[in-house]
Design a protein around this motif. Structure first.
Motif: not given
Length: 458
Positions: A1-13, A205-219
Motif C-alpha cells: 500500500m502506498r501510504l504504509a511508509r508515511p504511517l510507519a514514520v508517524l507511528a515512530a513518533t 496523525a490524520l491530517s499530516p498523513a493525508a497531506r503526505d498522501a496528497a503529495e504522493k498524488l502530485g499536489y
C-alpha cells in the motif's frame, strides 16, 4: 500500500518504553487498542492498552480509558506510576489532573491480585510537522473569511466523518484519512492548488498523513492546519450544515442547544430553539451559565448573512464553543425540513444525555429514603470519608478494593453505586459490569454529608 511508509514514520513518533517491573499474580492478557490507533500502530503487546484517557479518581488511585465503546478501569500505585509526555510537572496528582479528557494514551500494566495496575502511562506527544508544511491559525482565518473561491484554497477535514458531522471548520469538506483512497476524487483537479488538511490537533496523525498522501498524488502545495480543531474552536465558531444538524444530532436524539438569533423570529422555528438575538453579557449568560455541562451549541439566523456569526463569536469569546448553521433558516427550509410553530423559547436549557448505567437523581433519592429489599446501596468512598455520615443500610467497599471484594456483593440484588462526585461510582459500575453483574447503576452527581445528613447534588 502506498501510504504504509508515511504511517510507519508517524507511528515512530509514539514509541513507548517498557513497563516498570512489578510483582504480578497472573500473566497479562493480550493487549487491546482503539480502532483509530491501528492506523499507525501494530497490534499492541500483552499488558498494554491504547485508547483515550477518560475519568480520573485520584482518591481511588484509578482512572478510566475508553477503547472504542468499551471502558477499562485501571488502578495505579502513586509511588510507582510513571507518566510520560505530561503537560504538567510536579506531584503526580497535579500531573494526572492536567491530562485532557480524550487524550490518546497508552497504559502499560501488570495484573496484581486480579486488578490491572498501570506502571507506565504514556500520553501521545505532539507530532513534529515542518513549519513550511503548516498553515497557522491566523492564516487560515483569513482564508476562511475570503472563502475558497477568492482565497484559492480547498480545506479538508481528515477526521472520520462522524466527527465532521458534529461540527467542522467553515468551508471544509469531509475527506477522512481512513477513506483517503476511496474519496481522493474530492481533491481539486489543479495539483498546484493550495490544499489544507486538519484533524484533532497537534497529537493527531490524520491530517499530516493525508497531506503526505496528497503529495504522493502530485499536489505540490499540500499543507496541514496542524493546530486543528482544538485551537480553532477556542477562537472561532465552527460550522454545521442543515443536513448534519438534522441527521447527526436531531434524528439521533443527541442533546444540543439551538439558538435563534433573528431579531424578528416570525414564521416558525427549528424545534427546540431558544431566542438569543443579542450578544450582550446578560443575554449570553443564559448560555454561558451552562458551560459546566459542556453543551454543544448551534446558532442560526434567517439566511446565514445575519447576526448568527456575531452571536456565536461572542459565545466563543466568553468560553462557550459554538457553531453557526450554514445558510441559516433558509437552508433548513430549503432542505425540506419542517419548522415548529410559534416563537423561540426565552430560556435556554440543556440536559446532557445520560451515560451508560447512570441513575436518575430522583430515583436514587427514593431508594435511599426507603431502601427496597431487592436493592443495595454501594458506597465506594474511602474509609476516611465515612466520618461525616453514610446512607443507612449501605455497603461500604472502597473503590480501590472493589475488584478484590466482588464476592461480598449479591448478584440477585440491584446495586446502586455512589461516591462523593460520581467519578468513582461510574468506575465501580464499569468494574461490576465487567465482572458479570447485570443489575447495576451509579449516581452521577455529588453526595455530601453534614452531621450525618446527606445532600445530593442536582
Amino acid at each position: 500500500m502506498r501510504l504504509a511508509r508515511p504511517l510507519a514514520v508517524l507511528a515512530a513518533t509514539f514509541l513507548l518504553a517498557s513497563p516498570a517491573t512489578a510483582t504480578a499474580t497472573a500473566a497479562p492478557p493480550d493487549g487491546t487498542q482503539a480502532k483509530i490507533c491501528a492506523l499507525c500502530h501494530a497490534a499492541p503487546a500483552a499488558g498494554t492498552i491504547r485508547g483515550h484517557f477518560d475519568e480520573l479518581a485520584f482518591k481511588a488511585n484509578s482512572f478510566q480509558m475508553k477503547v472504542d465503546a468499551a471502558t477499562e478501569v485501571l488502578g495505579f500505585d502513586p509511588a510507582a506510576l510513571k507518566v510520560v509526555n505530561a503537560t504538567e510537572t510536579g506531584d503526580l496528582e497535579k500531573v494526572m489532573k492536567a491530562i485532557r479528557k480524550g487524550a490518546e494514551s497508552r497504559a502499560d500494566y501488570v495484573v496484581v491480585d486480579g486488578q490491572k495496575k498501570v506502571t507506565l502511562l504514556t500520553l501521545k506527544p505532539k507530532l513534529k510537522v515542518p513549519e513550511e508544511k503548516q498553515v497557522r491559525t491566523a492564516e487560515l482565518e483569513k482564508l476562511v473569511a475570503q472563502g475558497p473561491e477568492k482565497g484559492k484554497y480547498a480545506l479538508y477535514d481528515a477526521r472520520p466523518f462522524p466527527r465532521f458531522a458534529e461540527g467542522h471548520i467553515p468551508t471544509a469538506e469531509s475527506l477522512p484519512f481512513p477513506a483517503f483512497e476511496k474519496e481522493k476524487g474530492k481533491l481539486p483537479a489543479d495539483k498546484k492548488a493550495l490544499v489544507i488538511f486538519y484533524c484533532a490537533g497537534v497529537t493527531c496523525a490524520l491530517s499530516p498523513a493525508a497531506r503526505d498522501a496528497a503529495e504522493k498524488l502530485g499536489y505540490v502545495n499540500a499543507k496541514s492546519f496542524h493546530e486543528g480543531i482544538p485551537v480553532w474552536s477556542k477562537a472561532n465558531p465552527m460550522a454545521l450544515e442543515a443536513k448534519l444538524l438534522k441527521e447527526a444530532w436531531m434524528d439521533k436524539a443527541q442533546p444540543i442547544v439551538v439558538l435563534d438569533a433573528r431579531t424578528n423570529p416570525a414564521g416558525g422555528v427549528i424545534a427546540g430553539a431558544s431566542a438569543l438575538a443579542e450578544a450582550t453579557p446578560a443575554a449570553l449568560e443564559k448560555v454561558t451559565r451552562l458551560k459546566k455541562l459542556k453543551p454543544p451549541v448551534v446558532v442560526y439566523d434567517a439566511d446565514g448573512a445575519g447576526n448568527a456569526t456575531a452571536v456565536a463569536r461572542a459565545l466563543v469569546a466568553a468560553g462557550q464553543p459554538a457553531m453557526v448553521l450554514t445558510g441559516g433558516l433558509a437552508a433548513w427550509k430549503g432542505a425540506g425540513y419542517a419548522l415548529a410553530p410559534g416563537a423561540p423559547a426565552q430560556e435556554v436549557t440543556f440536559t446532557p444525555k445520560p451515560k451508560a448505567g447512570e441513575l436518575a437523581i430522583d430515583e436514587f433519592k427514593k431508594a435511599v429514603a426507603s431502601l427496597p429489599p431487592e436493592t443495595m446501596i454501594l458506597d465506594v468512598r474511602n474509609a476516611d470519608e465515612l466520618a461525616d455520615g453514610a446512607f443507612p443500610g449501605s455497603l461500604h467497599v472502597p473503590a480501590t478494593q472493589l475488584a478484590a471484594r466482588l464476592t461480598e456483593l449479591p448478584k440477585d440484588k440491584r446495586i446502586l453505586a455512589h461516591c462523593s462526585t460520581g467519578v468513582r461510582a461510574e468506575m465501580a459500575y464499569n468494574v461490576l459490569k465487567g465482572a458479570g453483574f447485570t443489575r447495576v447503576a451509579f449516581l452521577n452527581t455529588t453526595v455530601d454529608f453534614f452531621g450525618g445528613k446527606a445532600e445530593i447534588g442536582e
